[in-house]
Design a protein around this motif. Sequence first.
Motif, PDB file in Angstrom:
ATOM      1  N   LEU A  21      -7.684 -22.775  -3.843  1.00  0.00           N
ATOM      2  CA  LEU A  21      -7.233 -23.267  -2.542  1.00  0.00           C
ATOM      3  C   LEU A  21      -6.815 -22.107  -1.641  1.00  0.00           C
ATOM      4  CD1 LEU A  21      -6.533 -25.677  -0.725  1.00  0.00           C
ATOM      5  CD2 LEU A  21      -4.290 -25.769  -1.841  1.00  0.00           C
ATOM      6  N   GLU A  22      -6.142 -21.114  -2.208  1.00  0.00           N
ATOM      7  CA  GLU A  22      -5.706 -19.957  -1.430  1.00  0.00           C
ATOM      8  C   GLU A  22      -6.888 -19.107  -0.969  1.00  0.00           C
ATOM      9  OE1 GLU A  22      -3.063 -18.116  -4.171  1.00  0.00           O
ATOM     10  OE2 GLU A  22      -1.337 -19.360  -3.585  1.00  0.00           O
ATOM     11  N   LEU A  23      -7.946 -19.069  -1.777  1.00  0.00           N
ATOM     12  CA  LEU A  23      -9.117 -18.260  -1.446  1.00  0.00           C
ATOM     13  C   LEU A  23     -10.071 -18.955  -0.468  1.00  0.00           C
ATOM     14  CD1 LEU A  23      -9.960 -16.829  -4.981  1.00  0.00           C
ATOM     15  CD2 LEU A  23      -9.059 -15.543  -3.033  1.00  0.00           C
ATOM     16  N   ALA A  24     -10.009 -20.278  -0.425  1.00  0.00           N
ATOM     17  CA  ALA A  24     -10.931 -21.037   0.428  1.00  0.00           C
ATOM     18  C   ALA A  24     -10.690 -20.735   1.910  1.00  0.00           C
ATOM     19  CB  ALA A  24     -10.767 -22.527   0.164  1.00  0.00           C
ATOM     20  N   LYS A  25     -11.754 -20.732   2.677  1.00  0.00           N
ATOM     21  CA  LYS A  25     -11.674 -20.470   4.116  1.00  0.00           C
ATOM     22  C   LYS A  25     -12.138 -21.668   4.950  1.00  0.00           C
ATOM     23  CE  LYS A  25     -10.390 -16.232   3.285  1.00  0.00           C
ATOM     24  NZ  LYS A  25      -8.981 -15.833   3.503  1.00  0.00           N
ATOM     25  N   SER A  26     -12.702 -22.662   4.309  1.00  0.00           N
ATOM     26  CA  SER A  26     -13.257 -23.817   5.025  1.00  0.00           C
ATOM     27  C   SER A  26     -12.148 -24.749   5.506  1.00  0.00           C
ATOM     28  CB  SER A  26     -14.208 -24.590   4.105  1.00  0.00           C
ATOM     29  OG  SER A  26     -13.525 -25.021   2.945  1.00  0.00           O
ATOM     30  N   ASP A  27     -12.487 -25.631   6.415  1.00  0.00           N
ATOM     31  CA  ASP A  27     -11.518 -26.604   6.918  1.00  0.00           C
ATOM     32  C   ASP A  27     -11.250 -27.709   5.900  1.00  0.00           C
ATOM     33  OD1 ASP A  27     -11.263 -25.286   9.345  1.00  0.00           O
ATOM     34  OD2 ASP A  27     -12.923 -26.408  10.253  1.00  0.00           O
ATOM     35  N   TYR A  28     -12.249 -28.004   5.074  1.00  0.00           N
ATOM     36  CA  TYR A  28     -12.119 -29.062   4.074  1.00  0.00           C
ATOM     37  C   TYR A  28     -12.523 -28.534   2.697  1.00  0.00           C
ATOM     38  CZ  TYR A  28     -11.657 -32.213   8.037  1.00  0.00           C
ATOM     39  OH  TYR A  28     -11.222 -32.824   9.191  1.00  0.00           O
ATOM     40  N   VAL A  29     -11.892 -29.090   1.649  1.00  0.00           N
ATOM     41  CA  VAL A  29     -12.179 -28.650   0.281  1.00  0.00           C
ATOM     42  C   VAL A  29     -12.346 -29.852  -0.647  1.00  0.00           C
ATOM     43  CG1 VAL A  29     -11.038 -26.403   0.443  1.00  0.00           C
ATOM     44  CG2 VAL A  29      -9.691 -28.438  -0.174  1.00  0.00           C
ATOM     45  N   HIS A  30     -13.162 -29.645  -1.652  1.00  0.00           N
ATOM     46  CA  HIS A  30     -13.350 -30.661  -2.696  1.00  0.00           C
ATOM     47  C   HIS A  30     -13.289 -29.972  -4.043  1.00  0.00           C
ATOM     48  CE1 HIS A  30     -16.217 -33.102  -5.328  1.00  0.00           C
ATOM     49  NE2 HIS A  30     -15.088 -33.777  -5.263  1.00  0.00           N
ATOM     50  N   PHE A  31     -12.497 -30.519  -4.972  1.00  0.00           N
ATOM     51  CA  PHE A  31     -12.353 -29.937  -6.302  1.00  0.00           C
ATOM     52  C   PHE A  31     -13.129 -30.807  -7.295  1.00  0.00           C
ATOM     53  CE2 PHE A  31      -8.719 -28.703  -3.793  1.00  0.00           C
ATOM     54  CZ  PHE A  31      -8.632 -27.338  -4.037  1.00  0.00           C
ATOM     55  N   ALA A  32     -14.213 -30.261  -7.808  1.00  0.00           N
ATOM     56  CA  ALA A  32     -15.089 -31.013  -8.711  1.00  0.00           C
ATOM     57  C   ALA A  32     -14.976 -30.462 -10.130  1.00  0.00           C
ATOM     58  CB  ALA A  32     -16.544 -30.918  -8.233  1.00  0.00           C
ATOM     59  N   ALA A  33     -14.717 -31.355 -11.091  1.00  0.00           N
ATOM     60  CA  ALA A  33     -14.661 -30.957 -12.501  1.00  0.00           C
ATOM     61  C   ALA A  33     -16.071 -30.888 -13.069  1.00  0.00           C
ATOM     62  CB  ALA A  33     -13.816 -31.954 -13.294  1.00  0.00           C
ATOM     63  N   ALA A  34     -16.273 -29.997 -14.029  1.00  0.00           N
ATOM     64  CA  ALA A  34     -17.613 -29.788 -14.592  1.00  0.00           C
ATOM     65  C   ALA A  34     -18.126 -31.026 -15.318  1.00  0.00           C
ATOM     66  CB  ALA A  34     -17.583 -28.596 -15.554  1.00  0.00           C
ATOM     67  N   ASP A  35     -17.224 -31.845 -15.852  1.00  0.00           N
ATOM     68  CA  ASP A  35     -17.642 -33.012 -16.639  1.00  0.00           C
ATOM     69  C   ASP A  35     -17.927 -34.244 -15.785  1.00  0.00           C
ATOM     70  OD1 ASP A  35     -17.343 -31.628 -19.053  1.00  0.00           O
ATOM     71  OD2 ASP A  35     -15.187 -32.007 -19.050  1.00  0.00           O
TER      72      ASP A  35
END
Length: 245
Positions: free
Chosen positions: A18-32
Amino acid sequence: LLRNDKNMGVNHNLKRLLELAKSDYVHFAAADDRILAGFYEKSMNLLARYPQAGLCSALTLRINEEGRNLGLHNSFIISKRESFITPEKTRHIIEKIGNWLGGIARIYKREALLTSGGFMPELHSFSDGFINKVIALKYGACFIPEPLACFRIMDKGYSMSSSSDFELRETIISNAVHLMRTKYNSLFSEKYIASFEKMELSMMAMERLALMQIQQLEYIKHEFLRQSFLENLLLFLNRLLMKFE
């Protein structure tokens, strides 16, 4: 590709990303887990219509380790069409019917997630469930009433491992209640906090009781089979002895 020198845990990685992201929106997707067609397009289109929203949430399907559909993830369908839920309406909904932000089909407004506190490590697997409520209560949230992602149920997964550890769950509930009454006391009413704590502790107590009953039945079954084996063994030995008499 980002790599830690050692396993730092889920919430540490979420915070770092989250700290590294630069976009206005983020999505956290799990590998499974699995993302279904239309998730990003429909979510971003709705967020574009309601830029004040802190997140967009759609329904989620549950699947087993082999990918078989197990039905909808437990969450309430609060609208029959795509909509924006204001903070006021969000407060009314969670106090009347409970959580409607379950599942993994969710895109966050990065600024809203950061300013709301992000994923708190003391809440472990409930860190996303808690911050979802906070964001929706502060900024409002978009809702899409169709399944757009699949959550894979795994016995050794992060969520299942936490929920089966009753001591950890009790700590999580206590930490969540403390945060509601302190840092986020302007968002959560005392009525909701008391209801949340009672419901979570009651669910945990019922699950613990169910587990104890299963363990007792397994013990009884084992003892029955053991006794049955010994009785059959004695009967066999008696018959064998009779042949030599």
